[in-house]
Motif scaffolding. Structure first.
Motif, mmCIF file in Angstrom:
data_model
loop_
_atom_site.group_PDB
_atom_site.id
_atom_site.type_symbol
_atom_site.label_atom_id
_atom_site.label_comp_id
_atom_site.label_asym_id
_atom_site.label_seq_id
_atom_site.Cartn_x
_atom_site.Cartn_y
_atom_site.Cartn_z
ATOM 1 N N VAL A 1 -99.743 32.824 -92.485
ATOM 2 C CA VAL A 1 -98.357 33.290 -92.624
ATOM 3 C C VAL A 1 -98.191 33.818 -94.055
ATOM 4 C CG1 VAL A 1 -95.920 32.602 -92.660
ATOM 5 C CG2 VAL A 1 -97.445 31.674 -90.919
ATOM 6 N N VAL B 1 -96.793 36.793 -89.413
ATOM 7 C CA VAL B 1 -97.734 35.798 -88.891
ATOM 8 C C VAL B 1 -98.916 36.589 -88.334
ATOM 9 C CG1 VAL B 1 -98.075 33.892 -87.267
ATOM 10 C CG2 VAL B 1 -95.802 34.293 -88.264
ATOM 11 N N VAL C 1 -99.611 37.728 -84.484
ATOM 12 C CA VAL C 1 -98.520 37.403 -83.542
ATOM 13 C C VAL C 1 -97.351 38.365 -83.790
ATOM 14 C CG1 VAL C 1 -97.120 35.563 -82.515
ATOM 15 C CG2 VAL C 1 -99.186 34.958 -83.795
ATOM 16 N N PRO D 1 -93.860 39.843 -84.321
ATOM 17 C CA PRO D 1 -92.698 39.165 -84.930
ATOM 18 C C PRO D 1 -91.578 38.846 -83.939
ATOM 19 C CG PRO D 1 -92.886 41.430 -85.723
ATOM 20 C CD PRO D 1 -94.132 41.139 -84.963
ATOM 21 N N GLN E 1 -92.025 38.067 -80.848
ATOM 22 C CA GLN E 1 -92.492 36.875 -80.122
ATOM 23 C C GLN E 1 -92.301 35.632 -80.990
ATOM 24 O OE1 GLN E 1 -93.287 36.536 -77.042
ATOM 25 N NE2 GLN E 1 -92.962 38.727 -76.707
ATOM 26 N N VAL E 2 -92.584 35.786 -82.268
ATOM 27 C CA VAL E 2 -92.396 34.648 -83.190
ATOM 28 C C VAL E 2 -90.936 34.204 -83.137
ATOM 29 C CG1 VAL E 2 -92.440 33.869 -85.600
ATOM 30 C CG2 VAL E 2 -94.255 35.389 -84.754
ATOM 31 N N SER E 3 -90.043 35.172 -83.187
ATOM 32 C CA SER E 3 -88.616 34.851 -83.182
ATOM 33 C C SER E 3 -88.222 34.128 -81.883
ATOM 34 C CB SER E 3 -87.828 36.149 -83.364
ATOM 35 O OG SER E 3 -86.511 35.958 -83.052
ATOM 36 N N SER F 1 -85.853 39.252 -86.261
ATOM 37 C CA SER F 1 -87.139 39.960 -86.326
ATOM 38 C C SER F 1 -86.854 41.458 -86.275
ATOM 39 C CB SER F 1 -88.029 39.554 -85.152
ATOM 40 O OG SER F 1 -87.336 39.749 -83.930
ATOM 41 N N VAL G 1 -90.527 38.812 -89.486
ATOM 42 C CA VAL G 1 -89.580 37.764 -89.090
ATOM 43 C C VAL G 1 -88.825 37.412 -90.366
ATOM 44 C CG1 VAL G 1 -89.372 35.372 -88.363
ATOM 45 C CG2 VAL G 1 -91.124 36.834 -87.366
ATOM 46 N N LEU H 1 -93.747 27.242 -87.668
ATOM 47 C CA LEU H 1 -94.653 28.336 -88.040
ATOM 48 C C LEU H 1 -96.102 27.850 -88.041
ATOM 49 C CD1 LEU H 1 -92.617 30.114 -90.881
ATOM 50 C CD2 LEU H 1 -93.197 31.055 -88.629
ATOM 51 N N ILE I 1 -97.104 28.016 -84.458
ATOM 52 C CA ILE I 1 -97.210 29.392 -83.948
ATOM 53 C C ILE I 1 -98.435 30.096 -84.554
ATOM 54 C CG2 ILE I 1 -96.049 31.645 -83.936
ATOM 55 C CD1 ILE I 1 -93.362 30.011 -83.837
ATOM 56 N N ALA I 2 -98.727 29.786 -85.810
ATOM 57 C CA ALA I 2 -99.816 30.471 -86.528
ATOM 58 C C ALA I 2 -101.161 30.304 -85.820
ATOM 59 C CB ALA I 2 -99.893 29.943 -87.959
#
Ligand SMILES: Cc1ncc(COP(=O)(O)O)c(C=O)c1O
Length: 377
Positions: A296, A311, A314, A316, A318-320, A332, A350, A370, A373-374
């Motif tokens: 990250v 990230v 991944v 952003p 999707q991260v959100s 995002s 993000v 995070l 997710i990472a």
């Protein structure tokens, strides 16, 4: 800080305050007070309920003026930063426009619309004063963001104003992300115009402020004209009210603006210095937490309050969405800073942004999420 005042903090880690802040109960009550106690037209009628509306609106102007260190006569109440910048772009004479290279679309499109030639000053290694000095000349408009909504980086606006004024230019400061988070004294900064939004400083949505230095008030035309902005009118001519009322044609968002006045009092009572230190401490905690996650990274400069994050591997958005599943609200995308992203071929990010009501728990929840997710990247 003061979390109990914010009803919507229940069950959520709200980290999207750069877009819109949450409101404390005191501001929500003030909006309701307008509708239940004096729902009438300010500045027009003399029955007592309408007089109260006039007094409350003018008192909101005073509270906002006090927050930013000026007199109420220099404060135009409007719908937000975007309206303030459009007012200057359309209502003031200037030659070319000089901006920084990290401007929100709201500080680019109004100047583009006027057909101005726009030069962007680099900021990646700090604001490039030598470029500013070589680009600015007499009659130009320098319009710069104070604190960036990308990464929280604060530009040295006082020095920018000095350098621009030395060359005969006027200066607008976009203070959308500074006034809600740190002490800002518009007269100390010395800019001709300062625009900011109520909905980022705990006020109701669709509220904002344009400060105008008395020296340039005469030269500034209004974005709209009509009822409420004139002393008298005939079929062919009219006699405008004094500044700032001639800038505020039509019935304003009264409930919102009295709520904005309450928000200004609320943050003044806490103290802008205290708010800023609190956000700095939380920012350090977040930066330390992110620093321990290899994949990250922060995009932009390292500053307090606003974090644009990537990230590895991944998407952003999707991260959100994955953060949302953990009750963490972030934004995002390109955050209305498309020019910055495109000029660097930077992918969307993000963005996590803080306010006074965030706490260590919010930061740790984000860091932990995070971390999880990472590993998907
Ligand atoms: C730096 C900056 N300028 C201008 C704006 C536009 O503000 P508003 O949408 O409240 O008019 C924003 C909003 O995010 C911003 O962050």
């Amino acid at each position: 800080m003061n979390r109990g005042d914010f009803p919507r903090l229940d069950g959520i880690h709200y980290l999207d305050s750069a877009c819109m802040s949450l409101r404390p109960r005191q501001v929500i009550d003030k909006v309701e007070e307008y509708y239940t106690e004096y729902p009438s037209c300010p500045g027009r009628s003399n029955y007592s309920m309408a007089e109260r509306a006039t007094e409350e609106l003018e008192s909101a102007r005073e509270s906002v003026a006090e927050l930013v260190g000026t007199a109420p006569e220099n404060i135009v109440l409007n719908s937000g930063t975007t309206e303030g910048i459009n007012t200057v772009a359309r209502g003031f004479d200037f030659e070319d426009v000089v901006v920084s290279d990290r401007e929100h679309n709201s500080n680019l499109l109004p100047w583009q619309e006027r057909g101005a030639e726009i030069t962007a000053i680099p900021t990646d290694d700090g604001f490039d004063f030598s470029r500013l000095k070589s680009e600015v000349s007499e009659g130009d408009m320098v319009s710069v963001v104070h604190t960036s909504n990308l990464d929280g980086y604060t530009l040295p606006v006082g020095e920018i104003v000095e350098a621009a004024h030395d060359r005969g230019a006027r200066v607008l400061v976009d203070a959308a992300q500074s006034v809600p988070h740190q002490p800002v004294d518009v007269e100390d900064i010395g800019a001709d115009f300062v625009a900011f939004s109520g909905h980022k400083m705990l006020g109701p949505s669709g509220t904002g402020v344009l400060y105008v230095d008395p020296e340039v008030q005469e030269e500034l035309g209004a974005l709209n004209t009509g009822g409420g902005a004139v002393e008298d009118a005939g079929f062919e001519t009219s006699e405008p009210k004094d500044f700032p009322h001639r800038m505020e044609a039509g019935l304003p968002n009264i409930a919102g603006l009295v709520g904005l006045g309450r928000a200004a009092e609320y943050i003044s009572d806490i103290g802008m210095g205290r708010i800023h230190s609190h956000e700095q401490e939380l920012s350090q905690r977040l930066r330390d937490g992110i620093g321990d996650i290899g994949s990250v990274s922060e995009v932009g400069r390292e500053a307090p309050g606003v974090f644009s994050l990537a990230v590895d591997g991944v998407d952003p958005h999707q991260v959100s969405l994955m953060l949302d599943q953990r009750d963490i609200a972030v934004r995002s995308g390109m955050h209305c800073l498309h020019s910055w992203f495109h000029s660097r071929s930077q992918d969307p990010t993000v963005r996590a942004s803080l306010h006074l009501y965030n706490n260590e728990n919010d930061i740790d929840a984000l860091t932990q999420a995070l971390n999880q997710i990472a590993v998907l990247g």
